[in-house]
Design a protein around this motif. Structure first.
Motif, mmCIF file in Angstrom:
data_model
loop_
_atom_site.group_PDB
_atom_site.id
_atom_site.type_symbol
_atom_site.label_atom_id
_atom_site.label_comp_id
_atom_site.label_asym_id
_atom_site.label_seq_id
_atom_site.Cartn_x
_atom_site.Cartn_y
_atom_site.Cartn_z
ATOM 1 N N ASN A 55 -9.494 12.560 6.267
ATOM 2 C CA ASN A 55 -9.001 11.117 6.072
ATOM 3 C C ASN A 55 -8.405 11.131 4.710
ATOM 4 O OD1 ASN A 55 -11.095 10.404 3.905
ATOM 5 N ND2 ASN A 55 -12.472 10.351 5.706
ATOM 6 N N TYR A 56 -7.689 10.071 4.323
ATOM 7 C CA TYR A 56 -6.781 9.711 3.037
ATOM 8 C C TYR A 56 -7.719 9.631 1.852
ATOM 9 C CZ TYR A 56 -2.820 8.210 0.361
ATOM 10 O OH TYR A 56 -1.736 8.074 -0.385
ATOM 11 N N ALA A 57 -8.815 9.367 2.200
ATOM 12 C CA ALA A 57 -9.757 9.117 0.840
ATOM 13 C C ALA A 57 -10.098 10.303 0.552
ATOM 14 C CB ALA A 57 -10.905 8.237 1.240
ATOM 15 N N ILE A 58 -10.504 11.274 1.458
ATOM 16 C CA ILE A 58 -10.925 12.928 1.189
ATOM 17 C C ILE A 58 -9.954 13.500 0.337
ATOM 18 C CG2 ILE A 58 -11.314 14.927 2.204
ATOM 19 C CD1 ILE A 58 -13.159 13.642 4.258
ATOM 20 N N LEU A 59 -8.507 13.288 0.723
ATOM 21 C CA LEU A 59 -7.488 13.999 -0.016
ATOM 22 C C LEU A 59 -7.476 13.640 -1.183
ATOM 23 C CD1 LEU A 59 -5.129 15.652 0.550
ATOM 24 C CD2 LEU A 59 -3.766 13.969 1.103
ATOM 25 N N ASN A 60 -7.605 12.201 -1.479
ATOM 26 C CA ASN A 60 -7.408 11.777 -2.765
ATOM 27 C C ASN A 60 -8.612 11.805 -3.563
ATOM 28 O OD1 ASN A 60 -4.630 9.975 -3.127
ATOM 29 N ND2 ASN A 60 -5.180 9.833 -1.164
ATOM 30 N N SER A 61 -9.556 12.489 -3.041
ATOM 31 C CA SER A 61 -10.906 12.714 -4.018
ATOM 32 C C SER A 61 -10.735 14.284 -4.566
ATOM 33 C CB SER A 61 -12.162 12.664 -3.082
ATOM 34 O OG SER A 61 -12.282 11.347 -2.662
#
Length: 597
Positions: A276-282
């Motif tokens: 997910n996008y939140a993982i990538l941006n973490s």
């Protein structure tokens, strides 16, 4: 609240957060096709219950995008909601990205919950909207604030899949994965796909209806690994197994903070389509990211010898259940009340009589007459048709057994049929047979073979708006990448990999005439090696599904000799495989319905 009220409440929250457009996808935090009740946000906000679709809400308009499997269903379910249906792939219909680009003003804000939007989609939106300086806000789960009685995350228990079913230890699978990581020159692999984690660690669960998976994330390094999961789901047997292969257990939602602290020297492998996008941006800035397919996807698609042996056994049991169902239906139609819903209950009852049955592998599709034209129709008390001694009845169903997963469709004549129905049925049967008989050189992909299934149907000037077949998991998801049959490379799903020995793929062409009828015939096929010579390695298919195809619906004159020969040999195989498991009356009936034509 009704749908209109829910959308209006969402719009109010959007204003409070200065969000001009908000996306509600079908996904969970793992980009799963089917999701648990907690994650059914798109269904909640729109009323559309299909497995695939995306809702976009602005202050002026709301739209649902879905594919051809669901056009009829979506149109019915959206009625009165003020949500517009966008038929994906149809001429003149913009995709979600183009719609947002055209409808959003410069320097406005697009919002979505970054935990349920894939990194690939998030990055694509960011790039598409960048020249209008549109801001991406992914921190807010606004549906959670609208959904007052939202279900809780699943707390179902997991279980360990014994080696006599898995055929390979988790230690061996981890070693293969780490060898692949070394070849890719990466040190950390982030895995969010539930079916991949389940396969890797030989665990199964019940966190998603019809999908025996466990809500979890996994991060694999070259010398250790981390499983992010609710530890209360794991029994002592699983805990010992994980400890033996050096798996550290951390809380489910701790994955985001963990990723924020990845060392700057790590080289991280991930698949943006499946995290997910939140993982990538973490992930800390500056860390080298290698965006590539998850190697596990290819590993698990090639079933090992023990899995294949078990798969064949589960299909025999499933064939017994379905044959008993067909016998029951043929002999009771017009004598007792049978409806779409009671037929669904009957096939499940018969499967539950089989050894090792766990649960259905998906929601049974049981459609009579025009209901069968909806590819993923699901009967309700309001729509439940009573079956009559006429026309066609389509039933697409399957089961999860401890020794495999099944998926079978048969369309059954309940009485005399018109010439048109017989012609359509025979065209579908011919397409299914033609693909089953395929012999091909190694290196062929599903899109090279799809025309074999479609040609008899295309020759009638008809097409079906879906693939011809999909991969099937081993006591896992009913739809499994990377193998499939489709005449084009689809942008929304990867099902065009080379067909490898041991892959299991459905073969299910169909004809769907809105307002009239639907016909689908489905067997599962195992890819196997044929001869090898100066031309190369030839490949072919072995059928895994055993159940009669309704002779009452076939116009035999439309079959050529090779098609008749295949059908007769297949029916002989069905009879020889199943007859010992049936009583005398069922056996006599099966002999009649597998006779040569």
């Amino acid at each position: 609240m009704n749908i209109v009220d829910r959308v209006n409440k969402l719009r109010k929250l959007m204003k409070e957060h200065n969000i001009d457009a908000y996306i509600v996808p079908s996904d969970d935090s793992h980009q799963s096709e089917y999701v648990g009740d907690y994650f059914k946000c798109r269904e909640f906000i729109s009323g559309f219950t299909g497995s695939a679709g995306t809702v976009v809400v602005t202050q002026d308009e709301a739209g649902l995008w879905t594919d051809g499997r669901y056009f009829i269903q979506a149109a019915n379910q959206l009625e009165g909601s003020k949500i517009k249906l966008f038929k994906m792939g149809e001429e003149g219909v913009p995709n979600v990205e183009d719609y947002l680009y055209e409808s959003m003003k410069k320097e406005s804000t697009l919002g979505f919950d970054g935990k349920v939007v894939s990194a690939k989609v998030g990055d694509g939106l960011k790039e598409k909207l960048s020249d209008k300086n549109i801001k991406i806000s992914y921190e807010y789960d606004l549906i959670d604030k609208v959904w007052d009685d939202r279900p809780k995350l699943s707390d179902k228990k997991a279980f360990l899949l014994d080696m006599k079913y898995a055929g390979e230890s988790s230690s061996s699978k981890l070693s293969r994965l780490r060898e692949n990581m070394k070849q890719k020159d990466v040190t950390t692999h982030i895995i969010a796909t539930l079916e991949d984690i389940a396969w890797l660690l030989n665990i199964r669960g019940d966190d998603v209806k019809y999908n025996p998976v466990v809500l979890s994330y996994c991060i694999v390094r070259l010398d250790e690994a981390f499983l992010f999961v609710d530890e209360n789901k794991l029994n002592d047997e699983i805990l010992k197994e994980l400890n033996d292969v050096n798996i550290n257990i951390l809380p489910y939602n701790a994955v985001y903070e963990f990723i924020k602290n990845i060392d700057e020297n790590e080289r991280v492998l991930l698949d943006k389509a499946n995290i997910n996008y939140a993982i990538l941006n973490s992930i800390p800035k500056g860390i080298k990211i290698i965006n590539d397919f998850n190697p596990i996807m290819f590993f698990k698609a090639k079933k090992n010898d023990i899995e294949l042996k078990n798969i064949k056994n589960s299909h025999i049991k499933d064939g017994v259940a379905f044959t008993k169902f067909m016998y029951w239906l043929k002999n009771n139609i017009g004598k007792i009340d049978i409806t779409e819903m009671s037929a669904t209950e009957k096939i499940e009852e018969l499967r539950r009589q089989q050894d090792g049955f766990i649960q259905p592998s998906f929601s049974t599709i049981a459609g009579y007459k025009e209901h069968a034209a909806m590819m993923h129709y699901s009967a309700t008390k309001d729509t439940d048709y009573k079956l009559q001694k006429e026309h066609l009845f389509l039933i697409d169903s399957g089961g999860h057994y401890i020794d495999g997963t099944t998926d079978i469709t048969r369309t059954i004549a309940l009485g005399d049929l018109s010439d048109e129905l017989k012609t359509h049925f025979t065209a579908v049967l011919r397409g299914m047979i033609n693909l089953s008989m395929a012999k091909f050189l190694y290196g062929v992909r599903g899109y090279n073979l799809d025309i074999l299934a479609r040609t008899p149907i295309w020759n009638l000037g008809i097409d079906y708006k879906c693939g011809t077949g999909h991969g099937v998991g081993y006591l896992l998801n009913i739809h499994e990448s990377p193998n499939g049959f489709r005449w084009y490379i689809a942008p929304h799903i990867f099902d065009s990999a080379v067909l490898e020995e041991g892959m299991l793929t459905t073969n299910e062409p169909g004809i769907y005439i809105e307002g009239s009828h639907g016909i689908r015939i489905e067997n599962e096929l195992i890819v196997k090696k044929a001869e090898k010579n100066e031309s190369g390695q030839f490949m072919e298919f072995e059928v895994a599904t055993f159940a009669p195809i309704d002779l009452d619906a076939i116009d035999v004159e439309q079959l050529n000799k090779s098609e008749r020969d295949y059908l007769n040999k297949y029916h002989e195989l069905v009879y020889n495989t199943l007859s010992d498991y049936l009583d005398d009356d069922e056996r006599k009936w099966l002999r009649e319905y597998t006779k040569s034509v």
